[in-house]
Design a protein around this motif. Sequence first.
Motif, PDB file in Angstrom:
ATOM      1  N   GLY A  11      45.986 104.694 -56.953  1.00 37.42           N
ATOM      2  CA  GLY A  11      47.419 104.782 -56.629  1.00 37.42           C
ATOM      3  C   GLY A  11      47.932 103.475 -56.052  1.00 37.42           C
ATOM      4  N   ARG A  12      47.115 102.865 -55.212  1.00 38.29           N
ATOM      5  CA  ARG A  12      47.511 101.582 -54.620  1.00 38.29           C
ATOM      6  C   ARG A  12      47.593 100.503 -55.711  1.00 38.29           C
ATOM      7  NH1 ARG A  12      50.556  99.064 -51.187  1.00 38.29           N
ATOM      8  NH2 ARG A  12      49.709  97.100 -50.417  1.00 38.29           N
ATOM      9  N   ASP A  13      46.629 100.520 -56.628  1.00 30.54           N
ATOM     10  CA  ASP A  13      46.663  99.557 -57.737  1.00 30.54           C
ATOM     11  C   ASP A  13      47.938  99.735 -58.569  1.00 30.54           C
ATOM     12  OD1 ASP A  13      44.286  98.393 -57.055  1.00 30.54           O
ATOM     13  OD2 ASP A  13      43.071  99.545 -58.486  1.00 30.54           O
ATOM     14  N   THR A  14      48.260 100.978 -58.864  1.00 32.69           N
ATOM     15  CA  THR A  14      49.459 101.261 -59.667  1.00 32.69           C
ATOM     16  C   THR A  14      50.709 100.737 -58.960  1.00 32.69           C
ATOM     17  OG1 THR A  14      48.351 103.261 -60.437  1.00 32.69           O
ATOM     18  CG2 THR A  14      50.719 103.101 -60.856  1.00 32.69           C
ATOM     19  N   GLU A  15      50.738 100.942 -57.654  1.00 26.73           N
ATOM     20  CA  GLU A  15      51.895 100.482 -56.872  1.00 26.73           C
ATOM     21  C   GLU A  15      51.981  98.953 -56.898  1.00 26.73           C
ATOM     22  OE1 GLU A  15      51.692 101.758 -52.769  1.00 26.73           O
ATOM     23  OE2 GLU A  15      53.010 100.105 -52.173  1.00 26.73           O
ATOM     24  N   LEU A  16      50.829  98.296 -56.735  1.00 27.88           N
ATOM     25  CA  LEU A  16      50.818  96.827 -56.738  1.00 27.88           C
ATOM     26  C   LEU A  16      51.208  96.268 -58.103  1.00 27.88           C
ATOM     27  CD1 LEU A  16      47.575  96.242 -54.634  1.00 27.88           C
ATOM     28  CD2 LEU A  16      49.896  95.608 -53.960  1.00 27.88           C
ATOM     29  N   ILE A  17      50.763  96.925 -59.146  1.00 24.05           N
ATOM     30  CA  ILE A  17      51.124  96.472 -60.495  1.00 24.05           C
ATOM     31  C   ILE A  17      52.631  96.589 -60.697  1.00 24.05           C
ATOM     32  CG2 ILE A  17      50.915  97.046 -62.958  1.00 24.05           C
ATOM     33  CD1 ILE A  17      47.977  97.903 -62.294  1.00 24.05           C
ATOM     34  N   ALA A  18      53.199  97.691 -60.243  1.00 19.41           N
ATOM     35  CA  ALA A  18      54.652  97.883 -60.373  1.00 19.41           C
ATOM     36  C   ALA A  18      55.403  96.815 -59.581  1.00 19.41           C
ATOM     37  CB  ALA A  18      55.040  99.280 -59.888  1.00 19.41           C
ATOM     38  N   ARG A  19      54.879  96.500 -58.402  1.00 21.92           N
ATOM     39  CA  ARG A  19      55.532  95.468 -57.573  1.00 21.92           C
ATOM     40  C   ARG A  19      55.462  94.106 -58.252  1.00 21.92           C
ATOM     41  NH1 ARG A  19      52.981  95.825 -51.799  1.00 21.92           N
ATOM     42  NH2 ARG A  19      53.449  93.609 -51.933  1.00 21.92           N
ATOM     43  N   TRP A  20      54.303  93.808 -58.842  1.00 27.66           N
ATOM     44  CA  TRP A  20      54.169  92.517 -59.532  1.00 27.66           C
ATOM     45  C   TRP A  20      55.122  92.449 -60.727  1.00 27.66           C
ATOM     46  CZ3 TRP A  20      52.625  90.786 -64.419  1.00 27.66           C
ATOM     47  CH2 TRP A  20      52.413  89.399 -64.507  1.00 27.66           C
ATOM     48  N   LYS A  21      55.224  93.559 -61.439  1.00 28.83           N
ATOM     49  CA  LYS A  21      56.115  93.578 -62.616  1.00 28.83           C
ATOM     50  C   LYS A  21      57.582  93.408 -62.216  1.00 28.83           C
ATOM     51  CE  LYS A  21      53.444  96.287 -65.947  1.00 28.83           C
ATOM     52  NZ  LYS A  21      53.310  97.589 -66.613  1.00 28.83           N
ATOM     53  N   SER A  22      57.889  93.773 -60.973  1.00 26.83           N
ATOM     54  CA  SER A  22      59.286  93.602 -60.539  1.00 26.83           C
ATOM     55  C   SER A  22      59.477  92.273 -59.813  1.00 26.83           C
ATOM     56  CB  SER A  22      59.712  94.770 -59.658  1.00 26.83           C
ATOM     57  OG  SER A  22      58.917  94.817 -58.504  1.00 26.83           O
ATOM     58  N   GLY A  23      58.493  91.387 -59.922  1.00 25.51           N
ATOM     59  CA  GLY A  23      58.690  90.016 -59.443  1.00 25.51           C
ATOM     60  C   GLY A  23      57.980  89.656 -58.158  1.00 25.51           C
ATOM     61  N   ASP A  24      57.159  90.545 -57.612  1.00 28.21           N
ATOM     62  CA  ASP A  24      56.483  90.257 -56.344  1.00 28.21           C
ATOM     63  C   ASP A  24      55.120  89.610 -56.595  1.00 28.21           C
ATOM     64  OD1 ASP A  24      55.413  90.169 -53.855  1.00 28.21           O
ATOM     65  OD2 ASP A  24      55.561  92.316 -53.422  1.00 28.21           O
ATOM     66  N   GLN A  25      55.049  88.305 -56.415  1.00 25.94           N
ATOM     67  CA  GLN A  25      53.807  87.576 -56.699  1.00 25.94           C
ATOM     68  C   GLN A  25      52.718  87.921 -55.688  1.00 25.94           C
ATOM     69  OE1 GLN A  25      53.586  85.714 -59.469  1.00 25.94           O
ATOM     70  NE2 GLN A  25      51.460  85.152 -59.146  1.00 25.94           N
ATOM     71  N   ARG A  26      53.108  88.335 -54.479  1.00 25.94           N
ATOM     72  CA  ARG A  26      52.101  88.668 -53.454  1.00 25.94           C
ATOM     73  C   ARG A  26      51.279  89.884 -53.873  1.00 25.94           C
ATOM     74  NH1 ARG A  26      56.048  89.295 -48.596  1.00 25.94           N
ATOM     75  NH2 ARG A  26      57.083  90.327 -50.330  1.00 25.94           N
ATOM     76  N   ALA A  27      51.847  90.730 -54.696  1.00 30.79           N
ATOM     77  CA  ALA A  27      51.101  91.899 -55.178  1.00 30.79           C
ATOM     78  C   ALA A  27      49.892  91.454 -55.994  1.00 30.79           C
ATOM     79  CB  ALA A  27      52.024  92.779 -56.021  1.00 30.79           C
ATOM     80  N   ALA A  28      50.050  90.359 -56.733  1.00 31.95           N
ATOM     81  CA  ALA A  28      48.924  89.829 -57.522  1.00 31.95           C
ATOM     82  C   ALA A  28      47.806  89.375 -56.595  1.00 31.95           C
ATOM     83  CB  ALA A  28      49.400  88.673 -58.387  1.00 31.95           C
ATOM     84  N   THR A  29      48.183  88.744 -55.489  1.00 27.67           N
ATOM     85  CA  THR A  29      47.178  88.282 -54.531  1.00 27.67           C
ATOM     86  C   THR A  29      46.368  89.461 -54.000  1.00 27.67           C
ATOM     87  OG1 THR A  29      48.706  86.530 -53.882  1.00 27.67           O
ATOM     88  CG2 THR A  29      46.854  86.950 -52.407  1.00 27.67           C
ATOM     89  N   GLU A  30      47.055  90.534 -53.692  1.00 31.68           N
ATOM     90  CA  GLU A  30      46.340  91.701 -53.159  1.00 31.68           C
ATOM     91  C   GLU A  30      45.432  92.327 -54.219  1.00 31.68           C
ATOM     92  OE1 GLU A  30      48.753  94.461 -50.909  1.00 31.68           O
ATOM     93  OE2 GLU A  30      47.133  95.958 -50.957  1.00 31.68           O
ATOM     94  N   LEU A  31      45.900  92.344 -55.450  1.00 30.13           N
ATOM     95  CA  LEU A  31      45.060  92.889 -56.527  1.00 30.13           C
ATOM     96  C   LEU A  31      43.798  92.047 -56.713  1.00 30.13           C
ATOM     97  CD1 LEU A  31      47.842  93.886 -59.081  1.00 30.13           C
ATOM     98  CD2 LEU A  31      46.145  95.447 -58.122  1.00 30.13           C
ATOM     99  N   VAL A  32      43.955  90.739 -56.615  1.00 33.69           N
ATOM    100  CA  VAL A  32      42.786  89.849 -56.732  1.00 33.69           C
ATOM    101  C   VAL A  32      41.825  90.099 -55.576  1.00 33.69           C
ATOM    102  CG1 VAL A  32      42.051  87.427 -56.658  1.00 33.69           C
ATOM    103  CG2 VAL A  32      43.998  88.081 -58.076  1.00 33.69           C
ATOM    104  N   GLU A  33      42.394  90.237 -54.384  1.00 27.73           N
ATOM    105  CA  GLU A  33      41.545  90.503 -53.206  1.00 27.73           C
ATOM    106  C   GLU A  33      40.757  91.806 -53.369  1.00 27.73           C
ATOM    107  OE1 GLU A  33      44.265  88.376 -49.720  1.00 27.73           O
ATOM    108  OE2 GLU A  33      44.257  90.555 -49.958  1.00 27.73           O
TER     109      GLU A  33
END
Lengths: 184, 211
Positions: A11-33
């Motif tokens: 669920g957290r991954d899905t949320e981060l992916i949605a955030r990245w798709k809406s322009g939040d680059q920090r979400a990518a950092t968290e996914l990498v972490e």
Amino acid sequence: MSDPARSTDDGRDTELIARWKSGDQRAATELVERHSTALARFAVAFGEREDIDELVQDTFVRAFSSLDGFRGDSAFRTWLFTIERRLLLDRRRAARRRPDRDALHEDDSATSYNALDGMLADETQRRLGEAMKQLSPTQREVFSLRVAQGMSYKEIADVVGTTEGAARVHYHNAMRAVKEFLDE
Amino acid sequence: MNDCVNAEFRDQLPALLHERLEGSERAAILAHLDGCLDCREELELLRELQGMFVSATPAVSLTTIVAALPAAPLPAGVLPFRQRVSRRMDWRVAAAVLVLVAGGGSFAMRGHMPSAAQAIASATPTVPTAVAVNATPTSEAQSTVASATVASNASRSTDAELSMTGRLDDLSDEQLQSLLGEIDNLQATTIAEPEAAVVPVTLSSDGPSGA
């Protein structure tokens, strides 16, 4: 087998992916972490010993470049493993074409799995590494996904491209082989 | 090292190791472990293997990986920075071209336009001449011609109207009055439009006959 912790993670991954798709680059950092260490561990378990950083990076770059194609049928981490596995196989095919190849082969399982040599600190771990060398590539792959990543047979089947039943058989055969080696 | 006969519990040992079991399942396997040496040994082996994978895994540089990632897509309606700059530059280029064209055009026109002195010299005599022609109209046709002449001269000297004010000051009151009167007369001149011809017709028993 229900897994509440894993579904929360998904669920957290899905949320981060949605955030990245809406322009939040920090979400990518968290996914990498969240997933980079697991990907590096998978590469080591797969028998890779060089340029693991680069391999993990390539996996993420490829994943983010085709994130629109991720439908969420499987967990994000499972999808990442699938991509990384494909990259690993590509690497090996390329290495096989090189005349001075010293890389690992999928077919010479007994001699290929030397990735852990020199990486293991104590005698117990070196012995375990030797036990892993006894496994076939598919057994090793399934076994490491189960032991090192804690993946279900369904997830392993998705990554390796097999069935749940086959993954289960590979795991138990691998476990038996490891035990026999250690009992010798 | 022996295998436990309970394959279901054995199957769940990796899940227990990674804490992926729910309360009831977890409680059941923990209860089984209490009485099963084989499963405890296998769980310990799994823990050692996991430790081996962990210690063999090198650290990866998160910064390097993140730096290599493609940029997050922009929200709908927001243009990429480069495109925004491009649009702004387009506007600036258009504005610069407009200023250059307008400036260059007026400079060119200034070169072709008569100077103030030339405008006065050419415009001033025109009006009295036209007025003089119109001052003694001999016929309606002449008046029309004169009107056309004044109109023509007036249009030609439009650009120099402001320059003429200085020269008009030189005219005497009488001349000015005369000029204004003539202008009034010119404006009052009827437009020479053809009027409908009326032909009286008388009807008789022999047929129509024109007058």
